[in-house]
Design an enzyme around this catalytic site. Structure first.
Site, mmCIF file in Angstrom:
data_model
loop_
_atom_site.group_PDB
_atom_site.id
_atom_site.type_symbol
_atom_site.label_atom_id
_atom_site.label_comp_id
_atom_site.label_asym_id
_atom_site.label_seq_id
_atom_site.Cartn_x
_atom_site.Cartn_y
_atom_site.Cartn_z
ATOM 1 N N GLN A 11 0.834 -1.219 0.000
ATOM 2 C CA GLN A 11 0.000 0.000 0.000
ATOM 3 C C GLN A 11 0.863 1.261 0.000
ATOM 4 O O GLN A 11 0.722 2.137 -0.852
ATOM 5 C CB GLN A 11 -0.906 0.018 1.233
ATOM 6 C CG GLN A 11 -1.837 -1.167 1.343
ATOM 7 C CD GLN A 11 -2.835 -0.971 2.475
ATOM 8 O OE1 GLN A 11 -3.881 -0.377 2.264
ATOM 9 N NE2 GLN A 11 -2.523 -1.461 3.662
ATOM 10 N N TYR A 61 6.874 -7.249 7.245
ATOM 11 C CA TYR A 61 5.988 -8.381 7.515
ATOM 12 C C TYR A 61 4.803 -7.791 8.275
ATOM 13 O O TYR A 61 4.961 -7.347 9.408
ATOM 14 C CB TYR A 61 6.731 -9.415 8.363
ATOM 15 C CG TYR A 61 5.936 -10.660 8.675
ATOM 16 C CD1 TYR A 61 6.198 -11.859 8.031
ATOM 17 C CD2 TYR A 61 4.914 -10.635 9.625
ATOM 18 C CE1 TYR A 61 5.472 -13.006 8.326
ATOM 19 C CE2 TYR A 61 4.177 -11.768 9.915
ATOM 20 C CZ TYR A 61 4.463 -12.949 9.264
ATOM 21 O OH TYR A 61 3.737 -14.077 9.552
ATOM 22 N N TYR A 125 4.488 -8.809 16.259
ATOM 23 C CA TYR A 125 4.681 -7.809 15.195
ATOM 24 C C TYR A 125 5.199 -6.493 15.789
ATOM 25 O O TYR A 125 6.185 -5.936 15.319
ATOM 26 C CB TYR A 125 3.351 -7.595 14.454
ATOM 27 C CG TYR A 125 3.310 -6.381 13.567
ATOM 28 C CD1 TYR A 125 3.928 -6.396 12.314
ATOM 29 C CD2 TYR A 125 2.651 -5.212 13.965
ATOM 30 C CE1 TYR A 125 3.894 -5.269 11.498
ATOM 31 C CE2 TYR A 125 2.613 -4.093 13.162
ATOM 32 C CZ TYR A 125 3.236 -4.130 11.926
ATOM 33 O OH TYR A 125 3.205 -3.015 11.123
ATOM 34 N N LYS A 129 8.857 -4.719 15.132
ATOM 35 C CA LYS A 129 8.980 -3.362 14.554
ATOM 36 C C LYS A 129 9.779 -2.463 15.506
ATOM 37 O O LYS A 129 10.551 -1.611 15.065
ATOM 38 C CB LYS A 129 7.598 -2.757 14.294
ATOM 39 C CG LYS A 129 6.786 -3.448 13.208
ATOM 40 C CD LYS A 129 7.322 -3.263 11.796
ATOM 41 C CE LYS A 129 7.201 -1.855 11.289
ATOM 42 N NZ LYS A 129 7.656 -1.746 9.863
HETATM 43 N N1 LIG Z 1 -0.932 -2.028 7.374
HETATM 44 C C1 LIG Z 1 -1.091 -1.368 8.527
HETATM 45 O O1 LIG Z 1 -2.214 -1.228 9.049
HETATM 46 C C2 LIG Z 1 0.111 -0.761 9.203
HETATM 47 C C3 LIG Z 1 -0.059 -0.129 10.451
HETATM 48 C C4 LIG Z 1 1.041 0.485 11.051
HETATM 49 C C5 LIG Z 1 2.282 0.464 10.424
HETATM 50 N N2 LIG Z 1 2.415 -0.175 9.233
HETATM 51 C C6 LIG Z 1 3.735 -0.181 8.601
HETATM 52 O O2 LIG Z 1 3.629 0.585 7.421
HETATM 53 C C7 LIG Z 1 4.522 0.064 6.419
HETATM 54 C C8 LIG Z 1 3.771 -0.121 5.116
HETATM 55 O O3 LIG Z 1 2.686 -1.003 5.353
HETATM 56 P P1 LIG Z 1 1.717 -1.457 4.171
HETATM 57 O O4 LIG Z 1 0.345 -1.531 4.749
HETATM 58 O O5 LIG Z 1 1.987 -0.640 2.944
HETATM 59 O O6 LIG Z 1 2.223 -2.940 3.968
HETATM 60 P P2 LIG Z 1 1.756 -4.019 2.873
HETATM 61 O O7 LIG Z 1 0.709 -3.438 1.993
HETATM 62 O O8 LIG Z 1 1.493 -5.280 3.622
HETATM 63 O O9 LIG Z 1 3.069 -4.166 2.009
HETATM 64 C C9 LIG Z 1 4.225 -4.728 2.554
HETATM 65 C C10 LIG Z 1 5.163 -4.972 1.427
HETATM 66 O O10 LIG Z 1 6.338 -5.595 1.980
HETATM 67 C C11 LIG Z 1 6.673 -6.665 1.123
HETATM 68 N N3 LIG Z 1 7.419 -7.729 1.767
HETATM 69 C C12 LIG Z 1 6.984 -8.618 2.689
HETATM 70 N N4 LIG Z 1 7.929 -9.524 2.914
HETATM 71 C C13 LIG Z 1 8.978 -9.213 2.135
HETATM 72 C C14 LIG Z 1 10.246 -9.793 1.902
HETATM 73 N N5 LIG Z 1 10.633 -10.913 2.514
HETATM 74 N N6 LIG Z 1 11.085 -9.195 1.046
HETATM 75 C C15 LIG Z 1 10.720 -8.071 0.374
HETATM 76 N N7 LIG Z 1 9.522 -7.497 0.518
HETATM 77 C C16 LIG Z 1 8.657 -8.060 1.396
HETATM 78 C C17 LIG Z 1 5.333 -7.210 0.671
HETATM 79 O O11 LIG Z 1 5.509 -8.031 -0.440
HETATM 80 P P3 LIG Z 1 4.556 -9.326 -0.633
HETATM 81 O O12 LIG Z 1 3.213 -8.761 -1.014
HETATM 82 O O13 LIG Z 1 5.233 -10.080 -1.707
HETATM 83 O O14 LIG Z 1 4.517 -10.038 0.694
HETATM 84 C C18 LIG Z 1 4.589 -5.926 0.372
HETATM 85 O O15 LIG Z 1 4.858 -5.449 -0.910
HETATM 86 C C19 LIG Z 1 5.134 -1.188 7.031
HETATM 87 O O16 LIG Z 1 6.386 -0.862 7.573
HETATM 88 C C20 LIG Z 1 4.191 -1.546 8.145
HETATM 89 O O17 LIG Z 1 4.852 -2.241 9.196
HETATM 90 C C21 LIG Z 1 1.362 -0.763 8.593
#
Ligand SMILES: NC(=O)c1ccc[n+]([C@@H]2O[C@H](COP(=O)([O-])OP(=O)(O)OC[C@H]3O[C@@H](n4cnc5c(N)ncnc54)[C@H](OP(=O)(O)O)[C@@H]3O)[C@@H](O)[C@H]2O)c1
Length: 278
Positions: A11, A61, A125, A129
């Site tokens: 995202q 992750y 998780y 982080k």
């Molecule tokens: N989502 C939430 O509600 C939330 C809340 C607070 C903070 N965050 C933080 O915000 C950031 C962005 O989150 P997001 O929602 O955009 O995450 P997301 O949509 O889940 O995307 C995560 C990305 O990381 C990639 N990834 C996972 N494992 C990997 C690996 N081994 N090697 C390389 N790439 C890998 C995924 O690829 P695949 O699709 O191939 O797995 C995906 O493209 C992250 O740091 C997350 O911890 C998220």
């Protein structure tokens, strides 16, 4: 300026690449094919060959419940890989933005969390982080740690899409009302991350859309704005069992953004409207 963006298929990474392009930068967006975070050697090789001038690390992750069972994989991706990336940033002497989460806190504070509050994660998780945050702080001076929460963007799965799907399938839904936080719209956050790269006001920041809500209130607004007629019932966290515990209070103050002259994001209701109109 060549900027490495991880998690381009997720995202936030997707919108960060778009924001950088619109501001005339040359983003290099990568995902697991180019730079697998399970493979330290691959990370180091990729970054040292590319020699970016900044890194915005969005990949992670993010499967919060699954992390309770895949502890090692979660720590490798969210902590050990971050260490390798930070070491590369140190060698290249470039700034790094690390995206973190409200889940570093335990949610027991009676008021908003500020950046200097002591983290105390209550799930795997969140703990992984936090370890990533600690590596970044230990290794780098030129870093931003940006804590966000309840993320939604057009490129990926999120609460809004889940609610819209469920709303089309059911007339009534039970939604948690005692977890309170702020949604973060990636299209609103991404330009702020670009602003950060353009300054040297390094440090930890909280950055979500403005305003607070419970998941129940968020769902209610999603159904209103999506014109879906669903009867919602508020329930407590205890009534909805998940593998990972979640903090009840995820409210994070954004005052520090104002103090350092960064712009704050629009309200979460405006963010939702913008997202739905897309
Ligand atoms: N989502 C939430 O509600 C939330 C809340 C607070 C903070 N965050 C933080 O915000 C950031 C962005 O989150 P997001 O929602 O955009 O995450 P997301 O949509 O889940 O995307 C995560 C990305 O990381 C990639 N990834 C996972 N494992 C990997 C690996 N081994 N090697 C390389 N790439 C890998 C995924 O690829 P695949 O699709 O191939 O797995 C995906 O493209 C992250 O740091 C997350 O911890 C998220």
């Amino acid at each position: 300026m060549k900027i490495l963006v991880t998690g381009v298929k997720g995202q936030l990474g997707y919108d960060v690449v778009k924001a950088l392009e619109s501001r005339g930068y040359q983003p290099v967006g990568v995902d697991r094919e180019e730079m697998d975070l399970m493979n330290d050697h691959m990370i180091d090789n990729f970054i040292m060959n590319l020699k970016p001038e900044a890194i915005i690390h969005c990949a992670a992750y993010t499967a919060v419940d699954q992390a309770e069972e895949e502890v090692e994989i979660c720590y490798q991706i969210n902590a050990e890989a971050v260490k390798v990336i930070a070491e590369c940033a140190k060698t290249l002497d470039i700034p790094m933005i690390y995206i973190s989460t409200d889940y570093v806190f335990d949610g027991t504070k009676a008021s908003e969390y500020v950046e200097t509050d002591i983290p105390n994660p209550i799930n795997v998780y969140g703990a992984s982080k936090l370890k990533g945050e600690q590596y970044v702080q230990q290794l780098l001076e030129k870093f931003y740690i940006v804590r966000i929460s309840w993320v939604f963007g057009i490129n990926g799965n999120n609460f809004i899409k889940t609610m819209q799907r469920l709303g089309n399938e059911h007339d009534e839904l039970n939604i948690i009302h005692d977890q309170v936080g702020s949604p973060t719209y990636t299209a609103h956050l991404a330009p702020l991350l670009v602003d950060m790269i353009e300054t040297d006001q390094y440090g930890i920041y909280h950055a979500t859309n403005e305003g607070y809500c419970s998941w129940y209130e968020f769902a209610d607004e999603i159904f209103k704005q999506s014109q879906l007629d669903v009867m919602l019932h508020p329930i407590t966290t205890d009534q909805y069992k998940t593998k990972a515990k979640r903090p009840l209070n995820s409210q994070m103050s954004k005052q520090k953004l104002s103090d350092y002259r960064f712009h704050r994001l629009p309200t979460w209701q405006e963010a939702l409207k913008n997202y739905i109109n897309q």
